[in-house]
Design a protein around this motif. Sequence first.
Motif, PDB file in Angstrom:
ATOM      1  N   LYS A   1     -60.611  -2.032 -22.710  1.00  0.00           N
ATOM      2  CA  LYS A   1     -58.910  -1.698 -23.032  1.00  0.00           C
ATOM      3  C   LYS A   1     -57.863  -1.374 -24.508  1.00  0.00           C
ATOM      4  O   LYS A   1     -57.516  -1.521 -25.404  1.00  0.00           O
ATOM      5  CB  LYS A   1     -58.357  -2.827 -22.532  1.00  0.00           C
ATOM      6  CG  LYS A   1     -58.589  -3.352 -20.751  1.00  0.00           C
ATOM      7  CD  LYS A   1     -57.916  -1.840 -20.084  1.00  0.00           C
ATOM      8  CE  LYS A   1     -56.732  -2.143 -19.856  1.00  0.00           C
ATOM      9  NZ  LYS A   1     -56.766  -0.754 -19.187  1.00  0.00           N
ATOM     10  N   GLN A   2     -59.563  -1.575 -25.855  1.00  0.00           N
ATOM     11  CA  GLN A   2     -58.598  -0.906 -26.767  1.00  0.00           C
ATOM     12  C   GLN A   2     -58.057  -2.377 -27.355  1.00  0.00           C
ATOM     13  O   GLN A   2     -56.845  -2.045 -27.893  1.00  0.00           O
ATOM     14  CB  GLN A   2     -58.401   0.404 -27.193  1.00  0.00           C
ATOM     15  CG  GLN A   2     -59.235   1.054 -27.017  1.00  0.00           C
ATOM     16  CD  GLN A   2     -58.712   2.630 -27.026  1.00  0.00           C
ATOM     17  OE1 GLN A   2     -57.444   2.697 -27.173  1.00  0.00           O
ATOM     18  NE2 GLN A   2     -59.558   3.328 -25.800  1.00  0.00           N
TER      19      GLN A   2
ATOM     20  N   THR B   1     -59.299   1.961 -20.890  1.00  0.00           N
ATOM     21  CA  THR B   1     -59.474   2.631 -19.484  1.00  0.00           C
ATOM     22  C   THR B   1     -58.955   1.405 -18.795  1.00  0.00           C
ATOM     23  O   THR B   1     -58.726   0.256 -18.448  1.00  0.00           O
ATOM     24  CB  THR B   1     -61.341   1.939 -19.318  1.00  0.00           C
ATOM     25  OG1 THR B   1     -62.038   2.514 -20.663  1.00  0.00           O
ATOM     26  CG2 THR B   1     -61.618   2.442 -18.069  1.00  0.00           C
ATOM     27  N   LYS B   2     -58.660   2.504 -17.490  1.00  0.00           N
ATOM     28  CA  LYS B   2     -57.860   2.027 -16.286  1.00  0.00           C
ATOM     29  C   LYS B   2     -59.020   1.045 -15.519  1.00  0.00           C
ATOM     30  O   LYS B   2     -59.773   1.649 -14.612  1.00  0.00           O
ATOM     31  CB  LYS B   2     -57.058   2.778 -15.300  1.00  0.00           C
ATOM     32  CG  LYS B   2     -56.466   2.125 -14.334  1.00  0.00           C
ATOM     33  CD  LYS B   2     -55.774   3.320 -13.953  1.00  0.00           C
ATOM     34  CE  LYS B   2     -54.541   3.034 -13.087  1.00  0.00           C
ATOM     35  NZ  LYS B   2     -53.465   3.392 -12.435  1.00  0.00           N
ATOM     36  N   LEU B   3     -59.144  -0.114 -15.440  1.00  0.00           N
ATOM     37  CA  LEU B   3     -60.110  -1.253 -14.906  1.00  0.00           C
ATOM     38  C   LEU B   3     -59.549  -2.200 -13.385  1.00  0.00           C
ATOM     39  O   LEU B   3     -60.528  -2.281 -12.879  1.00  0.00           O
ATOM     40  CB  LEU B   3     -60.393  -2.027 -15.831  1.00  0.00           C
ATOM     41  CG  LEU B   3     -61.066  -1.789 -17.179  1.00  0.00           C
ATOM     42  CD1 LEU B   3     -61.282  -3.126 -18.157  1.00  0.00           C
ATOM     43  CD2 LEU B   3     -62.522  -1.297 -16.920  1.00  0.00           C
ATOM     44  N   ILE B   4     -58.194  -2.248 -13.196  1.00  0.00           N
ATOM     45  CA  ILE B   4     -58.188  -2.598 -12.223  1.00  0.00           C
ATOM     46  C   ILE B   4     -57.029  -0.915 -11.235  1.00  0.00           C
ATOM     47  O   ILE B   4     -55.679  -0.504 -11.889  1.00  0.00           O
ATOM     48  CB  ILE B   4     -57.617  -3.206 -11.524  1.00  0.00           C
ATOM     49  CG1 ILE B   4     -58.396  -4.411 -12.355  1.00  0.00           C
ATOM     50  CG2 ILE B   4     -56.648  -4.054 -10.470  1.00  0.00           C
ATOM     51  CD1 ILE B   4     -57.389  -5.757 -12.702  1.00  0.00           C
TER      52      ILE B   4
ATOM     53  N   LEU C   1     -56.358  -9.623 -18.618  1.00  0.00           N
ATOM     54  CA  LEU C   1     -56.321  -8.318 -19.448  1.00  0.00           C
ATOM     55  C   LEU C   1     -55.970  -6.566 -19.247  1.00  0.00           C
ATOM     56  O   LEU C   1     -55.093  -5.972 -19.638  1.00  0.00           O
ATOM     57  CB  LEU C   1     -58.009  -8.355 -20.374  1.00  0.00           C
ATOM     58  CG  LEU C   1     -58.199  -9.535 -20.923  1.00  0.00           C
ATOM     59  CD1 LEU C   1     -59.003  -9.823 -21.950  1.00  0.00           C
ATOM     60  CD2 LEU C   1     -56.729  -9.767 -22.974  1.00  0.00           C
ATOM     61  N   ALA C   2     -57.121  -6.585 -17.557  1.00  0.00           N
ATOM     62  CA  ALA C   2     -56.785  -5.611 -17.560  1.00  0.00           C
ATOM     63  C   ALA C   2     -55.355  -4.922 -17.185  1.00  0.00           C
ATOM     64  O   ALA C   2     -54.275  -3.753 -16.954  1.00  0.00           O
ATOM     65  CB  ALA C   2     -57.334  -5.145 -16.483  1.00  0.00           C
ATOM     66  N   GLU C   3     -54.644  -5.951 -16.192  1.00  0.00           N
ATOM     67  CA  GLU C   3     -53.122  -5.964 -15.649  1.00  0.00           C
ATOM     68  C   GLU C   3     -52.101  -5.928 -16.979  1.00  0.00           C
ATOM     69  O   GLU C   3     -51.502  -5.123 -16.891  1.00  0.00           O
ATOM     70  CB  GLU C   3     -52.929  -7.093 -15.028  1.00  0.00           C
ATOM     71  CG  GLU C   3     -54.065  -6.728 -13.626  1.00  0.00           C
ATOM     72  CD  GLU C   3     -53.054  -7.226 -12.547  1.00  0.00           C
ATOM     73  OE1 GLU C   3     -52.376  -6.640 -12.228  1.00  0.00           O
ATOM     74  OE2 GLU C   3     -53.396  -7.649 -11.841  1.00  0.00           O
ATOM     75  N   LYS C   4     -52.328  -6.647 -17.458  1.00  0.00           N
ATOM     76  CA  LYS C   4     -51.020  -6.496 -19.610  1.00  0.00           C
ATOM     77  C   LYS C   4     -51.218  -5.050 -20.011  1.00  0.00           C
ATOM     78  O   LYS C   4     -50.067  -5.485 -20.048  1.00  0.00           O
ATOM     79  CB  LYS C   4     -51.378  -7.915 -20.266  1.00  0.00           C
ATOM     80  CG  LYS C   4     -50.630  -8.012 -21.025  1.00  0.00           C
ATOM     81  CD  LYS C   4     -50.763  -8.884 -22.602  1.00  0.00           C
ATOM     82  CE  LYS C   4     -49.815  -8.936 -23.048  1.00  0.00           C
ATOM     83  NZ  LYS C   4     -49.705  -9.566 -24.083  1.00  0.00           N
ATOM     84  N   TYR C   5     -52.291  -4.878 -20.017  1.00  0.00           N
ATOM     85  CA  TYR C   5     -52.823  -3.221 -20.868  1.00  0.00           C
ATOM     86  C   TYR C   5     -53.169  -2.096 -19.806  1.00  0.00           C
ATOM     87  O   TYR C   5     -54.282  -1.315 -19.820  1.00  0.00           O
ATOM     88  CB  TYR C   5     -53.698  -3.302 -21.755  1.00  0.00           C
ATOM     89  CG  TYR C   5     -53.329  -4.660 -22.764  1.00  0.00           C
ATOM     90  CD1 TYR C   5     -52.613  -4.287 -24.173  1.00  0.00           C
ATOM     91  CD2 TYR C   5     -54.066  -6.239 -22.251  1.00  0.00           C
ATOM     92  CE1 TYR C   5     -52.110  -5.313 -25.308  1.00  0.00           C
ATOM     93  CE2 TYR C   5     -53.657  -7.179 -23.910  1.00  0.00           C
ATOM     94  CZ  TYR C   5     -52.733  -6.536 -24.801  1.00  0.00           C
ATOM     95  OH  TYR C   5     -52.459  -7.182 -26.304  1.00  0.00           O
TER      96      TYR C   5
END
Length: 225
Positions: free
Chosen positions: A25-26, A83-86, A74-78
Motif C-alpha cells: 500500500k506504499q 495495490t488494491k488488496l480488498i 490498512l487496505a481499506e483506509k488506503y
Amino acid sequence: MVLKLYGTAGANGTTRIVALTLAEKQIPFEMVPISLAGENKTPEYLAIHPFGQVPAIDDDGFILYESRAICRYLAEKYQDQGTKLIPTELKAKARFEQAASLEFANFNPYAWTIYFEGLNKARRGVAKDEAAYDNAVAQLSNTLDVYEVILGKQKFLAGDEFTLADLFHIGFGVFLAPAGCDLMTTKGPNITRWWNEINARPSNVMLKGGATLTSNMFTPEALHA
C-alpha cells in the motif's frame, strides 16, 4: 504523525504480513522492534497490546492489534493507494472473505505448527514433537488438495487478482521449506505456480534470508529495483 509498527525485527509470520501490507500500500512507517524475551510484557507495551503479543500499530493515536485486523484496516483506509488488496464490489469482496477464512482455518494452523515444531524448536535446541509435526503436514496436504482444484480455475484464491487472502499465506508459508516441508512446490502445478508468484513479490523478497525489518526498507526505488 507517521504510523508506528510494533513487531519483531526479524519479521516473523504475523509481523511480516503487516509489513508486506504496508509495502503493497506504499505506506510510510516507523518500525518499533519489540523483543519477545520480556519487552513485550512491560507495562508500556501492554498498554498497546494487552496480550503482550506482536504486531500492533499506532496510526496517529489509533491503536490496533491482531495482524489480520491491521491488514484489513490498512487496505481499506488506503483503498486507492498502491495495490488494491480488498475488492469493493459485493460479490468479489464476499469471495475475498471466503478465501481469507480458508487461510485462517485451513492453512495457518498447520503452517504455524510445522514452523513451530520443525524450525522454531530447532533454533532453540528443543526436540520437535514428531506426531504433531506429521499431523500438521498431513492436514496441510489435505488443504492443498483443495487449493489445487481452486487454483486450476483462477489465478489467485479469491479470483484473478492478488488480495490479502493470498498475502496472508506468506506469513508462515515462507517458513515451511526451512522447516522441512516442501508441499508448496511439490503438491501440484497450480499451487506451485501460485506460490512462486506470490512468494516472489518484491516486498517479500526483500525480507528473505533473515533480513531485519526497518522503517525505510520499502522505498519505491527498492521495491522497483
